[in-house]
Design a protein around this motif. Sequence first.
Motif, short mmCIF file in Angstrom:
data_model
loop_
_atom_site.label_atom_id
_atom_site.label_comp_id
_atom_site.label_asym_id
_atom_site.label_seq_id
_atom_site.Cartn_x
_atom_site.Cartn_y
_atom_site.Cartn_z
N LYS A 16 37.03 37.53 -51.60
CA LYS A 16 37.12 36.28 -50.84
C LYS A 16 36.47 35.10 -51.56
O LYS A 16 36.19 34.06 -50.93
CB LYS A 16 36.47 36.44 -49.45
CG LYS A 16 37.04 37.55 -48.59
CD LYS A 16 38.49 37.30 -48.25
CE LYS A 16 39.05 38.38 -47.32
NZ LYS A 16 40.47 38.17 -47.01
N ASP A 17 36.25 35.24 -52.85
CA ASP A 17 35.65 34.14 -53.62
C ASP A 17 36.71 33.15 -54.09
O ASP A 17 36.45 31.94 -54.15
CB ASP A 17 34.90 34.68 -54.84
CG ASP A 17 33.61 35.38 -54.47
OD1 ASP A 17 33.06 35.06 -53.39
OD2 ASP A 17 33.15 36.25 -55.23
N GLU A 30 39.45 32.06 -52.69
CA GLU A 30 39.89 31.10 -51.69
C GLU A 30 38.87 29.99 -51.45
O GLU A 30 39.23 28.92 -50.94
CB GLU A 30 40.20 31.81 -50.37
CG GLU A 30 38.99 32.45 -49.71
CD GLU A 30 39.37 33.33 -48.54
OE1 GLU A 30 38.73 33.19 -47.49
OE2 GLU A 30 40.31 34.15 -48.68
N LYS A 31 37.62 30.24 -51.82
CA LYS A 31 36.61 29.20 -51.67
C LYS A 31 36.80 28.08 -52.68
O LYS A 31 36.42 26.94 -52.42
CB LYS A 31 35.21 29.81 -51.82
CG LYS A 31 34.88 30.82 -50.72
CD LYS A 31 33.55 31.52 -50.99
CE LYS A 31 33.28 32.61 -49.95
NZ LYS A 31 32.04 33.37 -50.26
N PRO A 34 41.57 27.02 -51.84
CA PRO A 34 41.94 27.41 -50.47
C PRO A 34 43.45 27.57 -50.29
O PRO A 34 43.89 28.33 -49.41
CB PRO A 34 41.41 26.25 -49.62
CG PRO A 34 40.33 25.62 -50.45
CD PRO A 34 40.77 25.78 -51.87
#
Length: 233
Positions: free
Chosen positions: A27-28, A30-31, A34
Motif C-alpha cells: 500500500k505504499d 498508492e500513497k 493515488p
Amino acid sequence: MNLERSIIKSLKLESTSQELKKLDKDKDLEKIIPKINEMKEVGECKYHVVNCFDHSINALKEFEDTINDENFFPAHLKDLIWDYLNTELEESISRLEILKLGIFIHDIGKPDAKTVDESGRVHFKGHEKIGGDIAIKLGNKLKLSEKSIDTLFNYVRYHMYLLIFYKDNNLTQEKLFDMFNKIGDDTIGIILLGYADIVATRKLLNPDEQVGTIKTYMEFILTNYEYRYKRLK
C-alpha cells in the motif's frame, strides 16, 4: 527512506516491475501515485483483457525482458539504444530509469478519459494527453529535474506513435520525419515503450501470436531515425 525515494530506488533495479508490485501490495505505491487505484478499475476493453495497472506492470516486465536479452537488438542499433538509455538526465538518474517510470504510467490518463458509447463499447480517446499532464505533476512530486520531467512527459504523451504507425501501415519519410522533428532523441525511448506496450497487450489476446512484425516496425523506425534523419540533419 521516504516513499518518493523508494520509487526512485525501484527504478534502478533490474526487476522494477516486481518491486513496484511489492510496493503496491504494501500500500505504499498508492500513497505516491493515488491514481493507480483508479487504474485498477478501468482498462478492460476490445484491446485489453486486464486493467490498466496490470497491463502497465506487464508492459514494464516486457521491456525489462527485452533489454536483458543480449541478442534482441540488431548490431546496428544496440549501441545507439544503450547510449541513449545510459545517458544521465540529472545526477544519478538516467533515461533508462525515467523510461521505466514512463512505461509504468503510460496509461495513467485512462481513468479520466474513459467514455462508453451507445453500443456499450469503452473508449479512452485522448488518454495520452491527460496522462502527459499527470506525468508532469508526478515528476514534480518526485522532485525530478525539469529535463527528467520533460522526458517523462514525452514518453507518456507520445507513447501511441508506434501503434499508430503499425495500424496505419504508413511509414513514409514524411510521416517519420514529422515525428522525429517533434520528439528528437526521445524517439528511441518512445518507440521502445510502444513495443513493450503492444507486445504486452498482444500476448494476452493471443499467446501464440508472433510479434516479429511489431519488432520489424520498431527497428525500421529507429534505423530511419539514426541513419537517415540524423545524417540529413
